[in-house]
Design a protein around this motif. Structure first.
Motif, PDB file in Angstrom:
ATOM      1  N   ALA A 145       0.830  -1.206   0.000  1.00 40.04           N
ATOM      2  CA  ALA A 145       0.000   0.000   0.000  1.00 40.04           C
ATOM      3  C   ALA A 145       0.864   1.255   0.000  1.00 40.04           C
ATOM      4  O   ALA A 145       0.566   2.228  -0.713  1.00 40.04           O
ATOM      5  N   SER A 146       1.938   1.261   0.780  1.00 43.14           N
ATOM      6  CA  SER A 146       2.810   2.433   0.850  1.00 43.14           C
ATOM      7  C   SER A 146       3.531   2.659  -0.473  1.00 43.14           C
ATOM      8  O   SER A 146       3.616   3.793  -0.968  1.00 43.14           O
ATOM      9  N   LEU A 147       4.073   1.600  -1.067  1.00 42.35           N
ATOM     10  CA  LEU A 147       4.768   1.738  -2.346  1.00 42.35           C
ATOM     11  C   LEU A 147       3.816   2.217  -3.439  1.00 42.35           C
ATOM     12  O   LEU A 147       4.176   3.065  -4.268  1.00 42.35           O
ATOM     13  N   ARG A 148       2.613   1.673  -3.439  1.00 41.74           N
ATOM     14  CA  ARG A 148       1.633   2.069  -4.449  1.00 41.74           C
ATOM     15  C   ARG A 148       1.252   3.545  -4.287  1.00 41.74           C
ATOM     16  O   ARG A 148       1.213   4.298  -5.268  1.00 41.74           O
ATOM     17  N   SER A 149       0.996   3.965  -3.058  1.00 44.83           N
ATOM     18  CA  SER A 149       0.585   5.344  -2.822  1.00 44.83           C
ATOM     19  C   SER A 149       1.694   6.335  -3.140  1.00 44.83           C
ATOM     20  O   SER A 149       1.425   7.479  -3.509  1.00 44.83           O
ATOM     21  N   ALA A 150       2.941   5.902  -2.993  1.00 45.07           N
ATOM     22  CA  ALA A 150       4.079   6.778  -3.276  1.00 45.07           C
ATOM     23  C   ALA A 150       4.514   6.709  -4.733  1.00 45.07           C
ATOM     24  O   ALA A 150       5.432   7.426  -5.142  1.00 45.07           O
ATOM     25  N   GLY A 151       3.891   5.827  -5.523  1.00 46.82           N
ATOM     26  CA  GLY A 151       4.264   5.691  -6.925  1.00 46.82           C
ATOM     27  C   GLY A 151       5.620   5.041  -7.120  1.00 46.82           C
ATOM     28  O   GLY A 151       6.303   5.301  -8.115  1.00 46.82           O
ATOM     29  N   LEU A 152       6.015   4.169  -6.198  1.00 49.31           N
ATOM     30  CA  LEU A 152       7.340   3.540  -6.257  1.00 49.31           C
ATOM     31  C   LEU A 152       7.296   2.062  -6.639  1.00 49.31           C
ATOM     32  O   LEU A 152       8.344   1.425  -6.745  1.00 49.31           O
ATOM     33  N   SER A 153       6.114   1.529  -6.855  1.00 46.93           N
ATOM     34  CA  SER A 153       5.993   0.089  -7.102  1.00 46.93           C
ATOM     35  C   SER A 153       6.825  -0.368  -8.289  1.00 46.93           C
ATOM     36  O   SER A 153       7.445  -1.442  -8.264  1.00 46.93           O
ATOM     37  N   GLN A 154       6.861   0.446  -9.356  1.00 51.55           N
ATOM     38  CA  GLN A 154       7.579   0.049 -10.571  1.00 51.55           C
ATOM     39  C   GLN A 154       9.092   0.162 -10.401  1.00 51.55           C
ATOM     40  O   GLN A 154       9.842  -0.405 -11.203  1.00 51.55           O
ATOM     41  N   SER A 155       9.539   0.886  -9.385  1.00 51.80           N
ATOM     42  CA  SER A 155      10.973   1.092  -9.178  1.00 51.80           C
ATOM     43  C   SER A 155      11.589   0.072  -8.225  1.00 51.80           C
ATOM     44  O   SER A 155      12.812   0.025  -8.081  1.00 51.80           O
ATOM     45  N   ILE A 156      10.744  -0.720  -7.577  1.00 54.16           N
ATOM     46  CA  ILE A 156      11.202  -1.719  -6.615  1.00 54.16           C
ATOM     47  C   ILE A 156      10.970  -3.104  -7.196  1.00 54.16           C
ATOM     48  O   ILE A 156       9.844  -3.464  -7.544  1.00 54.16           O
ATOM     49  N   GLN A 157      12.041  -3.880  -7.303  1.00 52.68           N
ATOM     50  CA  GLN A 157      11.940  -5.195  -7.945  1.00 52.68           C
ATOM     51  C   GLN A 157      11.339  -6.264  -7.033  1.00 52.68           C
ATOM     52  O   GLN A 157      10.784  -7.256  -7.506  1.00 52.68           O
ATOM     53  N   ALA A 158      11.452  -6.073  -5.728  1.00 61.41           N
ATOM     54  CA  ALA A 158      10.890  -7.052  -4.791  1.00 61.41           C
ATOM     55  C   ALA A 158      10.790  -6.403  -3.422  1.00 61.41           C
ATOM     56  O   ALA A 158      11.464  -5.407  -3.144  1.00 61.41           O
ATOM     57  N   PHE A 159       9.935  -6.966  -2.573  1.00 60.84           N
ATOM     58  CA  PHE A 159       9.934  -6.541  -1.170  1.00 60.84           C
ATOM     59  C   PHE A 159       9.693  -7.750  -0.286  1.00 60.84           C
ATOM     60  O   PHE A 159       9.040  -8.719  -0.682  1.00 60.84           O
TER      61      PHE A 159
END
Length: 267
Positions: free
Chosen positions: A208-222
């Motif tokens: 949810a945090s990555l999506r809201s910050a628009g960072l999902s595409q920049s992170i390969q895994a969590f």
């Protein structure tokens, strides 16, 4: 004399810095102002730049929580690797990143949702009371609060309520990454370096945090210290899990953290 003259000249810079500190502190819920030990700064030691004020506030807030920070997850502490100095990895294989407080400014949201869970049970606390827990794994965090406030509900239920409140809070809301985060991830992408998140939060909250910050595409895994690691931070398990997720060895990575608990895990 020269000392008093220097103090008078420093006063405008000190007052400007104090205003910045006060505004920043409100994000942590200190509506009545900063504690005295945080707000005090000798007038003959002015801040040279507003960024200095922000850095100083960050260090002071961390120090306030140091005494309780020593009481964190004993099981994780025993399994944590000792902090040993090491050289910068060459070649660098990847970036391993903490999330809350490192990539996004969401610590105050975690505080607010945890406080709401406690308030339903008649417990009222201040954000300062939660500061020592920054970086803790979820279950040890709630187990310690159960002990402190004699809560009857299991830690898993308290965690589930907080997670639901956090996702609801972020629904249809965008948050800005912290300054420099987009530039750092762009720098890594240009060099073919993967980036993975190693967070103590549950997976749903990380996503949810990555999506809201628009960072999902920049992170390969969590990876989550709650669901993907045997021991949470300060044990290194979640960092090893994040490194495995992107196919690299942890010792060939650089980790970015913002809390003493997280730093011990990264080291």
């Amino acid at each position: 004399d020269q000392t008093r003259l220097g103090a008078r000249r420093a006063r405008p810079a000190a007052e400007q810095a104090k205003a910045v500190l006060g505004e920043t502190a409100k994000k942590f819920g200190f509506e009545d102002g900063l504690p005295v030990c945080v707000a005090h700064r000798p007038l003959n030691r002015p801040f040279l730049h507003l960024d200095d004020a922000a850095r100083w506030l960050h260090s002071k807030l961390r120090k306030l929580g140091a005494s309780r920070g020593e009481q964190d997850n004993e099981q994780s502490r025993r399994s944590a690797s000792p902090a040993m100095p090491r050289a910068f990895p060459r070649p660098l294989a990847a970036l391993l990143l903490d999330l809350d407080g490192t990539l996004v400014d969401t610590e105050h949201m975690h505080f607010a949702t945890a406080m709401s869970v406690l308030e339903r049970r008649g417990v009222r606390i201040q954000p300062l009371d939660l500061l020592p827990y920054v970086g803790w794994a979820e279950i040890p965090f709630w187990e310690d609060l159960k002990r402190r406030f004699q809560l009857a509900d299991p830690a898993e239920q308290l965690l589930a309520e907080r997670a639901e409140a956090y996702v609801t809070l972020l629904h249809d809301r965008s948050i800005e990454p912290l300054p420099g985060v987009r530039e750092l991830l762009a720098w890594a992408a240009q060099r073919g370096l993967p980036a993975a998140v190693a967070s103590s939060s549950p997976r749903a909250l990380i996503a949810a945090s990555l999506r809201s910050a628009g960072l999902s595409q920049s992170i390969q895994a969590f990876r989550s210290g709650h669901e993907d690691a045997v021991h949470g931070k300060p044990a290194p398990d979640v960092y090893h899990a994040a490194a495995r997720a992107i196919g690299v060895e942890a010792e060939n990575c650089v980790a970015l953290e913002d809390s003493p608990t997280g730093l011990r895990a990264a080291l």
